[in-house]
Enzyme design. Structure first.
Site, PDB file in Angstrom:
ATOM      1  N   GLN A   1       0.939  -1.227   0.011  1.00  0.00           N
ATOM      2  CA  GLN A   1       0.127  -0.070   0.099  1.00  0.00           C
ATOM      3  C   GLN A   1       0.962   1.250  -0.013  1.00  0.00           C
ATOM      4  OE1 GLN A   1      -2.821  -1.749   3.429  1.00  0.00           O
ATOM      5  NE2 GLN A   1      -3.837   0.228   2.252  1.00  0.00           N
ATOM      6  N   HIS A   2       0.312   2.307  -0.301  1.00  0.00           N
ATOM      7  CA  HIS A   2       0.697   3.744  -0.247  1.00  0.00           C
ATOM      8  C   HIS A   2       1.755   4.355  -1.098  1.00  0.00           C
ATOM      9  CE1 HIS A   2      -1.455   3.034   3.442  1.00  0.00           C
ATOM     10  NE2 HIS A   2      -0.272   2.250   4.036  1.00  0.00           N
TER      11      HIS A   2
ATOM     12  N   ASP B   1      -2.259  -4.983  -0.431  1.00  0.00           N
ATOM     13  CA  ASP B   1      -2.125  -6.259  -0.131  1.00  0.00           C
ATOM     14  C   ASP B   1      -2.868  -6.750   1.288  1.00  0.00           C
ATOM     15  OD1 ASP B   1      -0.491  -4.624   1.518  1.00  0.00           O
ATOM     16  OD2 ASP B   1       1.357  -5.788   1.125  1.00  0.00           O
TER      17      ASP B   1
HETATM   18  O1  5SP Z   1       1.701   0.109   4.928  1.00  0.00           O
HETATM   19  C1  5SP Z   1       1.429  -0.891   4.943  1.00  0.00           C
HETATM   20  C2  5SP Z   1      -0.010  -1.155   5.510  1.00  0.00           C
HETATM   21  O2  5SP Z   1      -0.615   0.179   5.880  1.00  0.00           O
HETATM   22  C3  5SP Z   1       2.009  -2.119   4.801  1.00  0.00           C
HETATM   23  O3  5SP Z   1       1.231  -3.121   5.221  1.00  0.00           O
HETATM   24  C4  5SP Z   1       2.249  -2.466   3.150  1.00  0.00           C
HETATM   25  O4  5SP Z   1       1.055  -2.411   2.521  1.00  0.00           O
HETATM   26  C5  5SP Z   1       3.466  -3.173   3.195  1.00  0.00           C
HETATM   27  O5  5SP Z   1       2.910  -4.586   3.259  1.00  0.00           O
HETATM   28  P1  5SP Z   1       4.152  -6.002   3.214  1.00  0.00           P
HETATM   29  O6  5SP Z   1       5.086  -5.896   2.079  1.00  0.00           O
HETATM   30  O7  5SP Z   1       4.684  -5.926   4.565  1.00  0.00           O
HETATM   31  O8  5SP Z   1       3.169  -6.959   2.963  1.00  0.00           O
END
Ligand code: 5SP
Ligand code: ADP
Length: 475
Positions: free
Chosen positions: A71-72, A239
């Protein structure tokens, strides 16, 4: 057999699963690593996706594909659809000051009032991870690049756009789960907040934003050049929303993911709005909500301990299980990348309680496992404080593969821990979304559920209390 593909383009790697659309059985899968770092040319994601798909036997025979992704991440495109600069990822903390400025700005100089207004506006108080903070950083530090931004996308939007072979930024689409992580979209009303985007970019003429699709709305079709000729493209999702979908969680259920990030999230019918900023008011991938607390430190705490002790991850787990609970008094506060929950972007890790007796390899391994779980216990507490009735959690992500994590978790978290058999649940969630989009039914398909094992243990209040004391003095 109709095949669908689910893609998880997460922080460290891209994973592709190809499954039977009727049952969810994995037929083939593949993965490819991403380069390290918190700033990355999105082209690397595309290369890894193509490589992972190839390792999974290709996408030519799949009827539908969905992309879930970290995300983000800020993907800025110019008017021709070229990236303006490398993407800044969720775990890049250079935008911490920008986030604090945005909070104060919306509050007319008063951060507490600003936090309240952000929570009310979009369900989330900005921290460094959010796209809105990265855009403010860009406006302040790279104004020439900021002026060339014609569209802002997220990693999953950009990858779906590439699969569709689109070129113009106008063709970008997203879904509400990922849009809700930008800081300029309100999941409750389903509307962007252009005023907050303008506040971030300090300009009135705004870049284009991806159109937000319904949870089962097709995003177009894949192209032959992208390796997915004619495949229906699902809207994709963040994700974490994909993980909830892949685990088949229902309203009220809570998962904890220990991947690059540590995540605690609860599937909920109600949007969250936490003015303390600990819990983000994200949406899920089905039309509901996903209040979520996220840490910057998780699986890599164990990776780093294993490197330090010069052992593999399996051996690290064995070492940890040989030590007694409490690690002989060693307390590890694992703020190795700064931290997001609590919001301490500049913090560093600390190791407390070292004596000639306590400082053994076994205790050090156990302190890393316990420190990670204590950090997550506080994320769990934050989600509970927002009203989630947490009686059990479902544990997933790379670090859940460690026996020491699974066995220690119920004692530190204070709840039974359900562990499904290891699988790529975010990629499976994306595949389930693809099957849903293809089916045109009202709800996602019901797939066979994974075998799970539940771990239980009496709560270890002593270790958690000692951790909390140590964490209060972290630099
Ligand atoms: O920033 C967040 C949720 O707000 C993280 O959960 C990212 O979405 C990255 O996820 P992973 O690579 O650790 O699954
Ligand atoms: N057996 C294991 N024990 C502990 N950590 C593991 C194990 N297997 C994988 N990991 C760790 O899990 C992480 C990857 O998890 P994953 O959920 O795929 O992360 P992400 O989705 O963020 O890329 C890596 O840091 C990896 O070292």
């Amino acid at each position: 057999m109709t095949l669908v593909a689910g893609i998880d383009s997460s922080t460290q790697s891209c994973k592709v699963v190809i499954v039977d659309a009727a049952t969810g059985r994995v037929v083939r899968q593949g993965a490819a690593p991403h380069p390290p770092g918190t700033e990355i040319d999105p082209e690397h994601w595309w290369t890894a996706l193509r490589r992972a798909a190839e390792r999974a036997g290709g996408l030519a025979d799949v009827a539908a594909v969905s992309v879930a992704a970290q995300q983000h991440g800020m993907v800025c495109l110019d008017a021709a659809g070229r990236t303006v600069r490398p993407a800044l990822l969720w775990n890049d903390t250079r935008s911490a000051g920008a986030a604090a400025d945005l909070v104060a700005d919306l509050g007319g100089g008063d951060p507490a009032e600003g936090a309240r207004r952000w929570a009310e506006a979009v369900g989330t108080v900005p921290v460094a991870s959010l796209t809105v903070a990265k855009l403010r950083w860009l406006a302040d530090h790279e104004p020439d690049a900021a002026a060339r931004v014609a569209a802002v996308a997220l990693p999953h939007d950009w990858l779906t756009w590439r699969l569709a072979g689109a070129s113009g930024p106008d063709a970008l689409v997203t879904d509400r789960s990922d849009a809700s992580g930008t800081g300029y979209y309100q999941a409750g009303t389903g509307a962007y907040r252009p005023d907050l985007l303008a506040l971030a970019l300090r300009r009135e003429s705004l870049p284009a934003l991806p159109r937000v699709l319904a949870p089962d709305e097709a995003a177009g079709t894949g192209t032959a050049e992208a390796g997915a000729p004619g495949a229906v493209l699902g809207p994709g999702c963040g994700d974490n929303a994909a993980t909830a979908l892949g685990l088949g969680l229902r309203t009220g259920q809570v998962f904890m993911s220990l991947g690059t990030s540590g995540v605690v999230a609860a599937v909920s019918e109600e949007p969250a709005a936490d003015p303390t900023g600990q819990v983000a008011g994200f949406a899920d991938a089905t039309g509901a909500h996903l209040p979520l607390a996220c840490t910057l430190n998780a699986a890599r705490v164990l990776d780093s301990a294993a490197r330090l002790l010069d052992v593999g991850l399996g051996e690290l787990s064995e070492l940890a299980l040989r030590a007694d609970p409490g690690a002989g008094g060693l307390t590890y506060v694992p703020y190795l990348e700064g931290e997001r929950t609590p919001n301490l972007p500049d913090a560093t890790g600390t190791l407390h309680g070292m004596t000639l007796t306590s400082l053994t390899r076994e205790n050090l391994a156990r302190a890393a496992v316990e420190g990670l779980l204590c950090l997550m216990a506080d994320a769990l507490r934050a989600v509970r404080d927002q009203g989630a009735d947490v009686r059990e959690i479902t544990l997933t992500g790379g670090a859940a593969r460690a026996a020491a994590v699974r066995e220690t978790a119920p004692a530190i978290l204070g709840v039974p821990v359900r562990v499904p058999e290891p699988a790529e649940y975010a990629a499976l969630g994306a595949a389930r979304q693809a099957a849903w989009t293809l089916s045109r039914h009202d709800a996602p398909p019901v797939w066979n559920t994974a075998a799970t094992r539940t771990y239980k243990a009496p709560p270890d209040h002593r270790t958690l209390t000692r951790y909390r004391t140590a964490a209060r003095s972290a630099p």
